[in-house]
Motif scaffolding. Structure first.
Motif, PDB file in Angstrom:
ATOM      1  N   ALA A   1      -8.183 -46.344  24.921  1.00  0.00           N
ATOM      2  CA  ALA A   1      -7.860 -45.252  24.213  1.00  0.00           C
ATOM      3  C   ALA A   1      -7.150 -45.351  22.972  1.00  0.00           C
ATOM      4  CB  ALA A   1      -7.207 -44.033  25.204  1.00  0.00           C
ATOM      5  N   VAL A   2      -6.120 -46.116  23.225  1.00  0.00           N
ATOM      6  CA  VAL A   2      -5.239 -46.533  21.924  1.00  0.00           C
ATOM      7  C   VAL A   2      -5.953 -47.272  20.715  1.00  0.00           C
ATOM      8  CG1 VAL A   2      -3.387 -48.012  21.004  1.00  0.00           C
ATOM      9  CG2 VAL A   2      -3.082 -46.568  23.234  1.00  0.00           C
ATOM     10  N   TYR A   3      -6.817 -48.093  21.211  1.00  0.00           N
ATOM     11  CA  TYR A   3      -7.738 -48.984  20.300  1.00  0.00           C
ATOM     12  C   TYR A   3      -8.809 -47.964  19.408  1.00  0.00           C
ATOM     13  CZ  TYR A   3     -11.075 -52.297  18.405  1.00  0.00           C
ATOM     14  OH  TYR A   3     -11.831 -53.071  17.441  1.00  0.00           O
ATOM     15  N   ALA A   4      -9.331 -46.927  20.195  1.00  0.00           N
ATOM     16  CA  ALA A   4     -10.286 -46.039  19.600  1.00  0.00           C
ATOM     17  C   ALA A   4      -9.542 -44.886  18.983  1.00  0.00           C
ATOM     18  CB  ALA A   4     -10.933 -45.166  20.754  1.00  0.00           C
ATOM     19  N   SER A   5      -8.327 -44.320  19.290  1.00  0.00           N
ATOM     20  CA  SER A   5      -7.520 -43.498  18.227  1.00  0.00           C
ATOM     21  C   SER A   5      -7.111 -44.129  17.164  1.00  0.00           C
ATOM     22  CB  SER A   5      -6.270 -42.994  19.243  1.00  0.00           C
ATOM     23  OG  SER A   5      -5.345 -44.174  19.342  1.00  0.00           O
ATOM     24  N   LEU A   6      -7.282 -45.491  16.721  1.00  0.00           N
ATOM     25  CA  LEU A   6      -6.721 -45.901  15.578  1.00  0.00           C
ATOM     26  C   LEU A   6      -7.748 -46.268  14.507  1.00  0.00           C
ATOM     27  CD1 LEU A   6      -4.185 -48.593  16.810  1.00  0.00           C
ATOM     28  CD2 LEU A   6      -3.791 -46.468  15.903  1.00  0.00           C
ATOM     29  N   ARG A   7      -9.188 -45.942  15.119  1.00  0.00           N
ATOM     30  CA  ARG A   7     -10.480 -46.141  14.336  1.00  0.00           C
ATOM     31  C   ARG A   7     -11.112 -44.892  13.964  1.00  0.00           C
ATOM     32  NH1 ARG A   7     -13.909 -50.371  17.578  1.00  0.00           N
ATOM     33  NH2 ARG A   7     -14.902 -50.529  15.359  1.00  0.00           N
ATOM     34  N   PRO A   8     -11.782 -44.701  12.948  1.00  0.00           N
ATOM     35  CA  PRO A   8     -12.415 -43.537  12.414  1.00  0.00           C
ATOM     36  C   PRO A   8     -13.867 -43.487  13.412  1.00  0.00           C
ATOM     37  CG  PRO A   8     -12.119 -45.049  10.576  1.00  0.00           C
ATOM     38  CD  PRO A   8     -11.746 -45.724  11.699  1.00  0.00           C
ATOM     39  N   TYR A   9     -13.886 -41.892  13.457  1.00  0.00           N
ATOM     40  CA  TYR A   9     -15.190 -41.920  14.606  1.00  0.00           C
ATOM     41  C   TYR A   9     -16.406 -42.384  13.970  1.00  0.00           C
ATOM     42  CZ  TYR A   9     -18.453 -39.294  17.236  1.00  0.00           C
ATOM     43  OH  TYR A   9     -19.638 -39.062  18.102  1.00  0.00           O
ATOM     44  N   GLU A  10     -16.828 -42.375  12.710  1.00  0.00           N
ATOM     45  CA  GLU A  10     -17.999 -42.877  12.144  1.00  0.00           C
ATOM     46  C   GLU A  10     -18.174 -44.166  12.340  1.00  0.00           C
ATOM     47  OE1 GLU A  10     -15.543 -41.251  10.521  1.00  0.00           O
ATOM     48  OE2 GLU A  10     -16.277 -39.263  10.157  1.00  0.00           O
ATOM     49  N   GLU A  11     -17.158 -44.979  12.403  1.00  0.00           N
ATOM     50  CA  GLU A  11     -17.165 -46.703  12.606  1.00  0.00           C
ATOM     51  C   GLU A  11     -17.391 -46.760  13.997  1.00  0.00           C
ATOM     52  OE1 GLU A  11     -14.035 -50.104  12.879  1.00  0.00           O
ATOM     53  OE2 GLU A  11     -13.957 -49.077  11.168  1.00  0.00           O
ATOM     54  N   THR A  12     -16.933 -46.125  14.842  1.00  0.00           N
ATOM     55  CA  THR A  12     -17.198 -46.382  16.443  1.00  0.00           C
ATOM     56  C   THR A  12     -18.522 -45.898  16.811  1.00  0.00           C
ATOM     57  OG1 THR A  12     -15.971 -44.354  17.068  1.00  0.00           O
ATOM     58  CG2 THR A  12     -14.819 -46.342  17.128  1.00  0.00           C
TER      59      THR A  12
ATOM     60  N   TYR B   1     -14.124 -37.648  19.953  1.00  0.00           N
ATOM     61  CA  TYR B   1     -13.743 -38.314  20.891  1.00  0.00           C
ATOM     62  C   TYR B   1     -12.377 -39.372  20.654  1.00  0.00           C
ATOM     63  CZ  TYR B   1     -17.277 -36.431  23.788  1.00  0.00           C
ATOM     64  OH  TYR B   1     -18.357 -35.528  24.526  1.00  0.00           O
ATOM     65  N   ASN B   2     -12.451 -39.798  19.295  1.00  0.00           N
ATOM     66  CA  ASN B   2     -11.504 -40.622  18.897  1.00  0.00           C
ATOM     67  C   ASN B   2     -10.119 -39.730  18.547  1.00  0.00           C
ATOM     68  OD1 ASN B   2     -13.634 -42.350  18.747  1.00  0.00           O
ATOM     69  ND2 ASN B   2     -12.825 -43.327  16.803  1.00  0.00           N
ATOM     70  N   LEU B   3     -10.191 -38.596  18.013  1.00  0.00           N
ATOM     71  CA  LEU B   3      -9.288 -37.627  18.047  1.00  0.00           C
ATOM     72  C   LEU B   3      -8.791 -37.101  19.476  1.00  0.00           C
ATOM     73  CD1 LEU B   3      -7.470 -35.680  16.196  1.00  0.00           C
ATOM     74  CD2 LEU B   3      -9.242 -34.121  16.381  1.00  0.00           C
ATOM     75  N   LEU B   4      -9.599 -37.097  20.396  1.00  0.00           N
ATOM     76  CA  LEU B   4      -9.324 -36.740  21.686  1.00  0.00           C
ATOM     77  C   LEU B   4      -8.472 -37.697  22.244  1.00  0.00           C
ATOM     78  CD1 LEU B   4      -9.500 -34.352  23.366  1.00  0.00           C
ATOM     79  CD2 LEU B   4     -11.520 -35.407  24.576  1.00  0.00           C
ATOM     80  N   ALA B   5      -8.701 -38.799  21.958  1.00  0.00           N
ATOM     81  CA  ALA B   5      -7.912 -40.075  22.564  1.00  0.00           C
ATOM     82  C   ALA B   5      -6.357 -40.250  22.038  1.00  0.00           C
ATOM     83  CB  ALA B   5      -8.880 -41.335  22.038  1.00  0.00           C
ATOM     84  N   ALA B   6      -6.450 -39.683  20.646  1.00  0.00           N
ATOM     85  CA  ALA B   6      -5.068 -39.824  20.229  1.00  0.00           C
ATOM     86  C   ALA B   6      -4.205 -38.837  20.754  1.00  0.00           C
ATOM     87  CB  ALA B   6      -5.247 -39.574  18.780  1.00  0.00           C
ATOM     88  N   GLY B   7      -5.077 -37.550  20.912  1.00  0.00           N
ATOM     89  CA  GLY B   7      -4.108 -36.598  21.693  1.00  0.00           C
ATOM     90  C   GLY B   7      -3.769 -36.892  23.155  1.00  0.00           C
ATOM     91  N   SER B   8      -4.712 -37.694  23.724  1.00  0.00           N
ATOM     92  CA  SER B   8      -4.357 -38.129  25.237  1.00  0.00           C
ATOM     93  C   SER B   8      -3.101 -39.155  25.236  1.00  0.00           C
ATOM     94  CB  SER B   8      -5.505 -38.713  25.750  1.00  0.00           C
ATOM     95  OG  SER B   8      -6.603 -38.021  25.929  1.00  0.00           O
ATOM     96  N   VAL B   9      -3.068 -39.964  24.146  1.00  0.00           N
ATOM     97  CA  VAL B   9      -2.078 -40.877  23.951  1.00  0.00           C
ATOM     98  C   VAL B   9      -0.670 -40.117  23.680  1.00  0.00           C
ATOM     99  CG1 VAL B   9      -1.176 -42.907  22.530  1.00  0.00           C
ATOM    100  CG2 VAL B   9      -3.461 -42.582  23.430  1.00  0.00           C
ATOM    101  N   ILE B  10      -0.539 -39.251  22.874  1.00  0.00           N
ATOM    102  CA  ILE B  10       0.733 -38.345  22.521  1.00  0.00           C
ATOM    103  C   ILE B  10       0.970 -37.726  23.771  1.00  0.00           C
ATOM    104  CG2 ILE B  10       1.429 -36.464  21.343  1.00  0.00           C
ATOM    105  CD1 ILE B  10      -0.489 -37.223  18.901  1.00  0.00           C
ATOM    106  N   VAL B  11       0.033 -37.372  24.707  1.00  0.00           N
ATOM    107  CA  VAL B  11       0.541 -36.334  25.812  1.00  0.00           C
ATOM    108  C   VAL B  11       1.039 -37.229  26.736  1.00  0.00           C
ATOM    109  CG1 VAL B  11      -0.412 -35.037  27.732  1.00  0.00           C
ATOM    110  CG2 VAL B  11      -1.130 -34.506  25.384  1.00  0.00           C
ATOM    111  N   ALA B  12       0.620 -38.478  26.895  1.00  0.00           N
ATOM    112  CA  ALA B  12       1.132 -39.439  28.011  1.00  0.00           C
ATOM    113  C   ALA B  12       2.525 -40.202  27.518  1.00  0.00           C
ATOM    114  CB  ALA B  12       0.076 -40.542  28.118  1.00  0.00           C
ATOM    115  N   LEU B  13       2.858 -40.141  26.169  1.00  0.00           N
ATOM    116  CA  LEU B  13       4.209 -40.791  25.711  1.00  0.00           C
ATOM    117  C   LEU B  13       5.245 -40.300  26.411  1.00  0.00           C
ATOM    118  CD1 LEU B  13       3.579 -40.984  22.163  1.00  0.00           C
ATOM    119  CD2 LEU B  13       3.791 -42.898  23.655  1.00  0.00           C
ATOM    120  N   PRO B  14       5.389 -38.867  26.713  1.00  0.00           N
ATOM    121  CA  PRO B  14       6.976 -38.596  27.420  1.00  0.00           C
ATOM    122  C   PRO B  14       6.979 -39.226  29.019  1.00  0.00           C
ATOM    123  CG  PRO B  14       5.761 -36.544  26.492  1.00  0.00           C
ATOM    124  CD  PRO B  14       4.836 -37.758  26.180  1.00  0.00           C
TER     125      PRO B  14
END
Length: 306
Positions: free
Chosen positions: A49-60, A270-283
């Motif tokens: 999820a972290v790896y996908a959140s750092l990459r553009p959706y077009e690339e993946t 889904y890359n944007l969704l992965a970034a949101g999931s990582v932010i939610v898990a941080l606390p």
């Protein structure tokens, strides 16, 4: 002339010492390899999820999620935080999780103190009832609680709907009710390991029940309370079922619902969704890092006792 036989009491030469590396057993290597494999299996979804959140959706979408990156950036994290209005949802979650953890630990610790440290009649039966409450599936009582909370009136300053339904009080009461049994069970077993002489000395000095509880027992239970606090915050923070059932106003939902705002009607990045999931898990990760020492100490409670 024959050589003299060695004396019967003479010590035989000691066998040569083995190298230190030879002492490592094959079974121990297998255990470490198994633990490493399990750890990587649990970390794999988070790392992906972290790896996908750092990459553009077009690339993946063109090269796949397991391809080498052409570009890495934190743009998705900024978009996820702003597009989903996470600040509002974070506050909603803290209004449920923080009071829920504090109230649960207070009632559970005091109940465990009465069961384990005071000679209360029927304490064993009381502990069994709290433990049996954990065996009840939560989904079984969703409908009765839904009807009940719609009929319990509350003043306007406590609930906009004038009932417990569509308020934080409904979610908070359910979280406390379901989590207190587990905490009582853990704390009662831990308090039984504390020396009884400490309370006896306090009673001789004139300490009352509240003094025995607040100033003597609770400080000794700090590792257990920290471990339970970490677990309870994680469970209440990640829960979405009760808020989804008992809260109808979208502005009151917890942070886990903010991820739904990142889904489009016809297209989901889904890359944007992965970034949101990582932010939610941080606390939850931050809470664990802050209480890591106490949490590990709580997990090893009683490990050195005979």
């Amino acid at each position: 002339m024959t050589a003299a036989a060695p004396a019967s009491g003479a010590a035989e030469p000691a066998p040569p010492r083995r190298r230190r590396g030879h002492r490592i057993r094959t079974g121990r290597i297998g255990v470490h390899a198994f633990l490493l494999t399990v750890s990587l299996a649990f970390l794999a979804p988070l790392l992906l999820a972290v790896y996908a959140s750092l990459r553009p959706y077009e690339e993946t979408s063109e090269h796949g999620y397991f391809s080498l990156p052409r570009k890495l950036s934190f743009d998705y994290y900024q978009r996820a935080f702003s597009d989903s209005e996470m600040t509002k949802y974070f506050i909603n979650t803290l209004l449920i999780a923080v009071p829920g953890v504090l109230i649960t630990l207070f009632f559970a610790s005091f109940t465990a103190f009465c069961v384990a440290r005071l000679r209360v009649r029927g304490s064993l039966l009381l502990l069994m009832l709290f433990t049996a409450g954990n065996l009840l599936p939560q989904q079984v009582i969703v409908t009765p609680l839904y009807v009940l909370f719609n009929r319990i009136p509350l003043p306007y300053w406590m609930s906009d709907s004038m009932t417990m339904f569509d308020s934080y009080w409904a979610v908070l009461s359910v979280q406390i009710g379901f989590q207190i049994g587990f905490c009582v069970f853990v704390l009662a077993n831990y308090m039984r390991t504390l020396p009884q002489e400490i309370l006896e000395a306090a009673i001789v000095d004139g300490a009352g029940v509240w003094t025995q509880y607040l100033r003597i027992t609770l400080p000794l239970c700090r590792p257990a309370l920290a471990a339970l606090g970490t677990l309870q915050f994680t469970w209440m923070y990640n829960d979405f079922l009760w808020a989804l059932v008992f809260i109808s106003d979208g502005d009151k939902l917890p942070v886990t619902s903010a991820l739904n705002n990142l889904r489009g009607q016809f297209f989901t990045d889904y890359n944007l969704l992965a970034a949101g999931s990582v932010i939610v898990a941080l606390p939850t990760l931050i809470v664990f890092l802050l209480l890591q020492r106490h949490f590990i100490a709580g997990l090893t409670l009683g490990a050195g006792k005979g």
